[in-house]
Design an enzyme around this catalytic site. Structure first.
Site, mmCIF file in Angstrom:
data_model
loop_
_atom_site.group_PDB
_atom_site.id
_atom_site.type_symbol
_atom_site.label_atom_id
_atom_site.label_comp_id
_atom_site.label_asym_id
_atom_site.label_seq_id
_atom_site.Cartn_x
_atom_site.Cartn_y
_atom_site.Cartn_z
ATOM 1 N N LYS A 1 -0.402 5.881 14.222
ATOM 2 C CA LYS A 1 -1.849 6.479 14.025
ATOM 3 C C LYS A 1 -2.860 5.479 13.472
ATOM 4 O O LYS A 1 -2.583 4.836 12.627
ATOM 5 C CB LYS A 1 -1.836 7.649 12.873
ATOM 6 C CG LYS A 1 -3.207 8.234 12.903
ATOM 7 C CD LYS A 1 -3.336 9.071 11.727
ATOM 8 C CE LYS A 1 -4.016 8.390 10.616
ATOM 9 N NZ LYS A 1 -5.354 7.868 10.893
ATOM 10 N N GLY B 1 -2.784 0.379 3.524
ATOM 11 C CA GLY B 1 -3.930 1.053 3.126
ATOM 12 C C GLY B 1 -3.958 1.138 1.522
ATOM 13 O O GLY B 1 -3.473 0.395 0.881
ATOM 14 N N GLU C 1 -3.132 5.306 -3.302
ATOM 15 C CA GLU C 1 -2.932 6.739 -3.620
ATOM 16 C C GLU C 1 -2.267 7.668 -2.442
ATOM 17 O O GLU C 1 -1.712 8.409 -2.712
ATOM 18 C CB GLU C 1 -4.253 7.370 -3.895
ATOM 19 C CG GLU C 1 -4.948 6.834 -5.400
ATOM 20 C CD GLU C 1 -6.316 7.462 -5.565
ATOM 21 O OE1 GLU C 1 -6.920 7.831 -4.520
ATOM 22 O OE2 GLU C 1 -6.672 7.242 -6.887
ATOM 23 N N GLU D 1 2.006 -2.098 2.677
ATOM 24 C CA GLU D 1 1.026 -2.987 2.207
ATOM 25 C C GLU D 1 -0.426 -2.577 1.832
ATOM 26 O O GLU D 1 -0.907 -1.959 2.453
ATOM 27 C CB GLU D 1 0.783 -4.176 3.532
ATOM 28 C CG GLU D 1 0.157 -5.481 3.200
ATOM 29 C CD GLU D 1 -1.228 -5.364 3.208
ATOM 30 O OE1 GLU D 1 -2.120 -5.514 2.224
ATOM 31 O OE2 GLU D 1 -1.913 -5.423 4.212
ATOM 32 N N CYS E 1 -7.916 -6.690 1.736
ATOM 33 C CA CYS E 1 -7.140 -6.275 0.480
ATOM 34 C C CYS E 1 -6.917 -7.485 -0.326
ATOM 35 O O CYS E 1 -6.429 -7.253 -1.494
ATOM 36 C CB CYS E 1 -5.827 -5.557 1.093
ATOM 37 S SG CYS E 1 -5.041 -6.777 2.248
ATOM 38 N N GLU F 1 -10.531 -1.927 -6.994
ATOM 39 C CA GLU F 1 -10.608 -2.525 -5.829
ATOM 40 C C GLU F 1 -11.975 -1.891 -5.181
ATOM 41 O O GLU F 1 -12.069 -0.599 -5.040
ATOM 42 C CB GLU F 1 -9.673 -2.322 -5.061
ATOM 43 C CG GLU F 1 -9.815 -3.014 -3.544
ATOM 44 C CD GLU F 1 -8.251 -2.786 -2.945
ATOM 45 O OE1 GLU F 1 -8.112 -3.746 -2.119
ATOM 46 O OE2 GLU F 1 -7.774 -1.788 -2.774
#
Length: 487
Positions: free
Chosen positions: A185, A237, A240, A259, A293, A390
């Site tokens: 996805k 991603g 959470e 990751e 990231c 972040e």
């Protein structure tokens, strides 16, 4: 805002790719993907539901257990992967334009960084396809004992929107080399290049069901995670979302690798090459509109050079050129969507209200599109929101430090641990920093250096497992022990 290229890239596919066929979603729903430059609809894409996920998993399971993929020689798998890389190379301009249209990143970055790295990743893992070997093990008694490395099976892969084509390659490469089949996805904000890659994989000759793409929102990804026919989940991603995936994956004890994000410290000592460190600090934060990231969003500078360094970084940030990402002269495009745009502006407001000094930027750029000015804050303290959270945008916080012991403690004072960098001419200092900072990647006198052979991943809440390199193959293989009596 008009495009600097002649004509827009053709949108070839907007449907689901399941079992080697393009098809509408079973629920008949579609969702929009929006151009972040002008906030206009690009196209609507099929929204997969649980029935679509089930069909994709069954196609992947069939290809894995009984299709030609399961019987294919490993070298032939590698040849198919190299053929896919060849097709990506032949269609580089089109893929780069699709990436820029859907994501907003400058076309120069897509062509010079994203596409070459993605192609190199597929080629690197093509070379691994026939090199996944086991061991012979001397054990007590009259036995012959050996191990086999076998593919884990059907893997669900969920990727983010910041590097769509590169993240697809990072996930496909080790999975295909290992002999797994895939249900992927892509992010709902940026599905177009993944769909085009599926088309190229079909053209390359991958058997039906080996690669399946189910586009949609979070519930589509959740359906992949919950499906009992999926053996492993690979997710890139936010932490959470990873926490929710862990809960759902636990029901069937799926293997998982994550990751995730970071709040990476970029540390400059007074003995560093200052101009190189300034350039590295600017690139390490503002590349890809700050949507990385591993962005060096906490820039620590030794007190004795702090004022001079801040002045140089601000001057460099002011040279960034915002605008049409199809213009080769543009160095910063828009943020990916309205949610990200608003989040970044809210953090800029927090930085100002908490007492940080905004030296440049801090506002929206233009009246249309999701553009945020390159923003630099000084007089930042460790407890401020912009130093802790972040932001995932073009917002740089610069903090002073005095001693090596102090900076190592402050660098580690975060629940993230993805990356870090240190700038110094002192080799001992550099190695001490690399050994003591808890992060998966440490750059010394450089930033954002990636190679398909070098593992990448995080400590603490920045993830588990590793992408890239030989290490990533462990995510997609099982070790089987075979013991035979010789009596």
């Amino acid at each position: 805002m008009t495009s600097a290229i002649i004509g827009a890239p053709k949108i070839r596919q907007t449907n689901l790719f399941i079992g080697g066929k393009w098809q509408e979603s079973r629920g008949g729903k579609r969702f929009p993907t929006v151009n972040p430059v002008n906030e206009q609809l690009i196209v609507e894409v099929a929204e997969g539901n649980e029935a679509d996920v089930d069909a994709a998993v069954k196609a992947a399971r069939s290809a894995f257990e009984s299709g030609p993929w399961s019987k294919m020689d490993a070298r032939d798998r590698g040849r198919l992967m190299n053929k896919l890389a060849d097709l990506m190379e032949a269609n580089l301009d089109e893929l780069a334009a699709l990436e820029t249209l859907d994501n907003g990143k400058p076309i120069s970055d897509a062509k010079a960084a994203d596409l070459p790295l993605a192609i190199d990743c597929i080629r690197y893992y093509a070379g691994w396809a026939d090199k996944l070997t086991g061991d012979t093990i001397p054990i007590r008694g009259n036995y012959f004992c050996y191990t086999r490395r076998e593919p884990v099976g059907v893997v669900g892969q969920i990727i983010p929107w910041n590097f769509p084509i590169l993240m697809t390659a990072w996930k496909w490469g080790p999975a295909l080399a290992s002999g797994c089949t895939i249900v992927m996805k892509p992010a709902e904000q940026t599905p177009l290049t993944c769909l085009r890659l599926a088309e190229l994989a079909h053209e390359a000759g991958f058997p039906d069901g080996v690669i399946n793409i189910v586009t949609g929102y979070g519930q589509t990804g959740a359906a992949i995670v919950r499906h009992p026919g999926v053996d492993k989940i690979a997710f890139t991603g936010h932490y959470e979302t990873a926490q929710k995936i862990m809960i759902d994956a636990a029901q069937t004890l799926k293997r998982i690798t994550f990751e995730l994000g970071g709040k990476s410290p970029n540390v400059v000592f007074a003995d560093a090459d200052i101009d190189a460190a300034v350039a590295g600090a600017e690139f390490g934060l503002f590349f890809n509109q700050g949507q990385c990231c591993c962005a060096g969003s906490r820039l620590f500078v030794e007190q004795s050079i702090y004022d001079t360094f801040v002045e140089k970084v601000v001057a460099r940030a002011k040279t960034r050129r915002l605008g049409d990402p199809f213009d080769p002269k543009t160095t910063q495009g828009p943020q990916v969507d309205a949610d990200q745009f608003n989040k970044i502006l809210s953090y800029i407001d927090k930085g100002k209200s908490e007492g940080a000094q905004c030296l440049t930027g801090g506002r929206r750029f233009g009246n249309t599109g999701f553009f945020v000015e390159p923003t630099v804050f000084a007089n930042v303290t460790d407890d401020m929101s912009i130093a802790r959270d972040e932001i995932f945008g073009p917002v740089l916080s610069i903090l002073p430090f005095k001693t090596t012991e102090e900076i190592i403690e402050r660098a580690n004072s975060t629940y993230y641990g993805l990356a870090a960098a240190v700038w110094t001419r002192d080799v001992v200092k550099a190695h001490q920093f690399a050994a003591r900072v808890r992060a998966g990647t440490i750059w010394v006198n450089c930033y954002d250096v990636f190679d398909a052979a070098a593992p990448f991943g995080g400590f603490k809440m920045s993830g588990m497992g590793r992408e890239l390199g030989a290490a990533a193959l462990a995510n997609y293989t099982e070790s089987k022990t075979v013991t035979m009596s010789l009596a």
